[in-house]
Design an enzyme around this catalytic site. Structure first.
Site, PDB file in Angstrom:
ATOM      1  N   THR A  60       0.579  -1.338  -0.531  1.00 13.76           N
ATOM      2  CA  THR A  60       0.517  -0.043   0.303  1.00 13.76           C
ATOM      3  C   THR A  60       0.853   0.881  -0.283  1.00 13.76           C
ATOM      4  O   THR A  60       2.184   1.383   0.330  1.00 13.76           O
ATOM      5  CB  THR A  60      -0.947  -0.445   1.521  1.00 13.76           C
ATOM      6  OG1 THR A  60      -1.884   1.165   1.197  1.00 13.76           O
ATOM      7  CG2 THR A  60      -0.454   0.012   2.641  1.00 13.76           C
ATOM      8  N   TYR A  61       0.744   2.649  -0.596  1.00 16.00           N
ATOM      9  CA  TYR A  61       1.358   3.522  -0.593  1.00 16.00           C
ATOM     10  C   TYR A  61       0.246   4.959  -0.489  1.00 16.00           C
ATOM     11  O   TYR A  61      -0.333   4.991  -0.479  1.00 16.00           O
ATOM     12  CB  TYR A  61       2.130   3.230  -2.383  1.00 16.00           C
ATOM     13  CG  TYR A  61       0.922   4.307  -3.204  1.00 16.00           C
ATOM     14  CD1 TYR A  61       0.278   3.018  -3.635  1.00 16.00           C
ATOM     15  CD2 TYR A  61       0.624   5.120  -3.659  1.00 16.00           C
ATOM     16  CE1 TYR A  61      -0.605   2.884  -4.469  1.00 16.00           C
ATOM     17  CE2 TYR A  61       0.031   5.702  -5.168  1.00 16.00           C
ATOM     18  CZ  TYR A  61      -0.459   4.936  -5.398  1.00 16.00           C
ATOM     19  OH  TYR A  61      -1.850   4.703  -6.163  1.00 16.00           O
ATOM     20  N   ARG A 135       4.696  -2.114  -9.548  1.00 18.47           N
ATOM     21  CA  ARG A 135       3.821  -1.950  -8.306  1.00 18.47           C
ATOM     22  C   ARG A 135       3.615  -2.879  -7.029  1.00 18.47           C
ATOM     23  O   ARG A 135       3.632  -4.156  -7.728  1.00 18.47           O
ATOM     24  CB  ARG A 135       2.514  -1.413  -8.754  1.00 18.47           C
ATOM     25  CG  ARG A 135       2.363  -0.444  -9.829  1.00 18.47           C
ATOM     26  CD  ARG A 135       0.273  -0.609  -9.630  1.00 18.47           C
ATOM     27  NE  ARG A 135       0.081   1.093 -10.048  1.00 18.47           N
ATOM     28  CZ  ARG A 135      -0.132   1.238 -11.696  1.00 18.47           C
ATOM     29  NH1 ARG A 135      -0.361   0.454 -12.786  1.00 18.47           N
ATOM     30  NH2 ARG A 135      -0.305   2.687 -11.934  1.00 18.47           N
ATOM     31  N   ASP A 165      -7.073  -2.111  -3.417  1.00 16.32           N
ATOM     32  CA  ASP A 165      -7.684  -1.189  -4.192  1.00 16.32           C
ATOM     33  C   ASP A 165      -9.376  -1.945  -4.688  1.00 16.32           C
ATOM     34  O   ASP A 165     -10.716  -1.997  -5.394  1.00 16.32           O
ATOM     35  CB  ASP A 165      -7.564  -0.256  -4.637  1.00 16.32           C
ATOM     36  CG  ASP A 165      -6.780  -0.452  -6.450  1.00 16.32           C
ATOM     37  OD1 ASP A 165      -5.725  -1.632  -6.087  1.00 16.32           O
ATOM     38  OD2 ASP A 165      -6.495  -0.152  -6.266  1.00 16.32           O
ATOM     39  N   GLU A 253       3.113 -12.182 -11.737  1.00 18.07           N
ATOM     40  CA  GLU A 253       1.915 -13.286 -11.558  1.00 18.07           C
ATOM     41  C   GLU A 253       2.726 -14.576 -12.182  1.00 18.07           C
ATOM     42  O   GLU A 253       3.109 -15.335 -11.719  1.00 18.07           O
ATOM     43  CB  GLU A 253       0.505 -13.531 -11.847  1.00 18.07           C
ATOM     44  CG  GLU A 253      -0.579 -12.480 -11.416  1.00 18.07           C
ATOM     45  CD  GLU A 253      -0.330 -10.999 -11.922  1.00 18.07           C
ATOM     46  OE1 GLU A 253       1.048 -10.319 -13.194  1.00 18.07           O
ATOM     47  OE2 GLU A 253      -0.772  -9.655 -11.801  1.00 18.07           O
ATOM     48  N   THR A 281     -11.548  -3.990  -9.241  1.00 16.81           N
ATOM     49  CA  THR A 281     -12.152  -2.658  -9.340  1.00 16.81           C
ATOM     50  C   THR A 281     -10.601  -1.209  -9.414  1.00 16.81           C
ATOM     51  O   THR A 281      -9.221  -2.015  -8.441  1.00 16.81           O
ATOM     52  CB  THR A 281     -12.334  -2.309  -8.289  1.00 16.81           C
ATOM     53  OG1 THR A 281     -12.686  -2.558  -7.028  1.00 16.81           O
ATOM     54  CG2 THR A 281     -14.576  -2.875  -8.383  1.00 16.81           C
TER      55      THR A 281
HETATM   56  N1  UDP Z   1       1.732  -0.166  -4.643  1.00 14.02           N
HETATM   57  C1  UDP Z   1       2.442   0.372  -4.428  1.00 14.02           C
HETATM   58  N2  UDP Z   1       3.360   1.051  -4.806  1.00 14.02           N
HETATM   59  C2  UDP Z   1       3.148   2.056  -5.702  1.00 14.02           C
HETATM   60  C3  UDP Z   1       2.105   1.414  -6.076  1.00 14.02           C
HETATM   61  C4  UDP Z   1       1.450   0.527  -6.747  1.00 14.02           C
HETATM   62  O1  UDP Z   1       2.888  -0.208  -3.341  1.00 14.02           O
HETATM   63  O2  UDP Z   1       3.563   2.749  -5.900  1.00 14.02           O
HETATM   64  C5  UDP Z   1       0.068  -1.203  -4.412  1.00 14.02           C
HETATM   65  C6  UDP Z   1      -1.432  -1.121  -4.041  1.00 14.02           C
HETATM   66  O3  UDP Z   1      -1.311  -0.394  -2.968  1.00 14.02           O
HETATM   67  C7  UDP Z   1      -1.588  -1.787  -4.488  1.00 14.02           C
HETATM   68  C8  UDP Z   1      -0.834  -2.646  -4.956  1.00 14.02           C
HETATM   69  O4  UDP Z   1       0.616  -2.269  -5.052  1.00 14.02           O
HETATM   70  O5  UDP Z   1      -2.042  -2.743  -3.802  1.00 14.02           O
HETATM   71  C9  UDP Z   1      -1.221  -2.548  -6.996  1.00 14.02           C
HETATM   72  O6  UDP Z   1      -1.092  -1.448  -6.922  1.00 14.02           O
HETATM   73  P1  UDP Z   1      -1.914  -0.724  -8.066  1.00 14.02           P
HETATM   74  O7  UDP Z   1      -3.709  -1.698  -7.333  1.00 14.02           O
HETATM   75  O8  UDP Z   1      -1.939   0.403  -8.301  1.00 14.02           O
HETATM   76  O9  UDP Z   1      -2.030  -2.148  -9.655  1.00 14.02           O
HETATM   77  P2  UDP Z   1      -3.229  -1.774 -10.797  1.00 14.02           P
HETATM   78  O10 UDP Z   1      -4.582  -1.859  -9.822  1.00 14.02           O
HETATM   79  O11 UDP Z   1      -2.825  -1.315 -11.883  1.00 14.02           O
HETATM   80  O12 UDP Z   1      -3.052  -3.776 -10.990  1.00 14.02           O
HETATM   81 MN    MN Z   2      -5.372  -1.854  -8.542  1.00 15.21          MN
END
Ligand code: UDP
Ligand code: MN
Length: 307
Positions: A60-61, A135, A165, A253, A281
């Site tokens: 999380t960030y 991420r 999210d 993955e 989502t």
């Molecule tokens: N996240 C993080 N640092 C970042 C961007 C994302 O720790 O700079 C975390 C984010 O909180 C989430 C996970 O990595 O739990 C996946 O990120 P995101 O939901 O933005 O990715 P997507 O929806 O594009 O798969």
């Molecule tokens: Mn996401």
């Protein structure tokens, strides 16, 4: 006295009704998650003790909606007694904001709060769009290292990578609890990869024989991070299993799973991959133009208030 005579036709009707009732009862017994029966598994005391612990790993960030996202998830955790939340902040230190969310949900001894900052050079590798921002790599790996040194090797447990999210149904955690030692469980994910649902394709024996992915279907495991959970023993068996910055977008993955399983060894769950219990989502980026104007005047709407 009149004699009651049972006609053969009546007997036949009775037998048919009896068979029909039997079939219905049998069908209900086989249902996995269409009704509230699943709640029983979670809240019957004797069963709760035997459910494997689920370690949910969440990177999380900090951003304006962080507390809202984590509050939503923390309330889900309040409903799942066998969950342990490993929350890894993409930050230089752990924060009071995150700790308070965990404590307010009463998760006192059911969470581990860690932190590791994604090095800025990884966030800015912007030339090739496929390499931008892997991420949560660093954060998930830190959580795996923590697990390898803190989890009980002899106790069956499940590991799930849970972004902050997404939207998760309670039933998903009941399904996950069915993952057998040495296996990786799999299920469909809604609203991802440009499709309403991305899911594994099964044959008549309910073995995974392919995937319906439209986005990069050539990936070894063309699925989302929310589509699977892993029996903990596999992480002890394959200590080198980890996420990597060296892979393209969408390959995290496949990167972790290639160490741990093959497609035909995946354990289909959620009604043989017919039920959607998790949705990819994404929260809209918060618009704060008025706040920015305010802050240019040295004021702010959240003075002394944690949002
Ligand atoms: N996240 C993080 N640092 C970042 C961007 C994302 O720790 O700079 C975390 C984010 O909180 C989430 C996970 O990595 O739990 C996946 O990120 P995101 O939901 O933005 O990715 P997507 O929806 O594009 O798969
Ligand atoms: Mn996401």
């Amino acid at each position: 006295m009149s004699e009651v005579r049972i006609r053969p036709r009546q007997v036949l009707v009775l037998i048919i009704v009896f068979i029909f009732v039997l079939l219905m009862v049998h069908r209900n017994g086989k249902r996995t998650c269409q009704g509230p029966e699943y709640l029983q598994a979670m809240y019957t005391k004797s069963l709760t003790d035997t459910l494997p612990k689920i370690y949910a790993i969440t990177p999380t960030y900090s951003r304006p909606a962080q507390k809202a996202e984590l509050t939503r998830l923390s309330h889900l955790f309040m409903l799942v007694p066998n969950l342990h939340w490993i929350i890894v902040e993409d930050a230089n230190s752990t924060t009071a904001l995150v700790r308070n969310v965990l404590l307010r949900a009463g998760l006192t001894d059911r969470f581990t709060q860690l932190n590791i900052k994604t090095p800025p050079e990884f966030k800015l590798q912007g030339k090739d769009p496929n390499w931008i921002k892997p991420r949560g790599v660093e954060q998930r790996n830190l959580a795996l290292n923590w697990l390898r040194s803190h989890a009980d090797v002899d106790r069956h447990a499940i590991v799930f990578f849970m972004d902050d999210d997404n939207s998760y149904a309670l039933e998903l955690f009941v399904e996950m609890s069915k993952i057998k030692p040495g296996r990786v469980g799999i299920w469909p994910v809604g609203l991802v990869g440009g499709l309403m649902v991305e899911r594994p394709l099964l044959n008549e024996e309910n073995k995974v024989i392919g995937f319906n992915a439209a986005w990069r279907p050539e990936r070894p495991f063309p699925i989302d991070m929310a589509a699977f959970a892993i029996s903990m023993d596999l992480f002890f068996k394959y200590p080198q299993a980890a996420f990597s910055y060296e892979v393209q977008r969408g390959y995290q993955e496949s990167e972790i799973l290639r160490y741990l399983t093959t497609s035909d060894q995946l354990q289909p769950l959620a009604n043989n991959c017919r039920d959607v219990l998790v949705w990819h989502t994404r929260t809209e980026k918060t618009k704060l133009n008025a706040e920015e104007m305010l802050q240019r005047q040295g004021k702010r709407s959240d003075e002394g208030i944690e949002v």
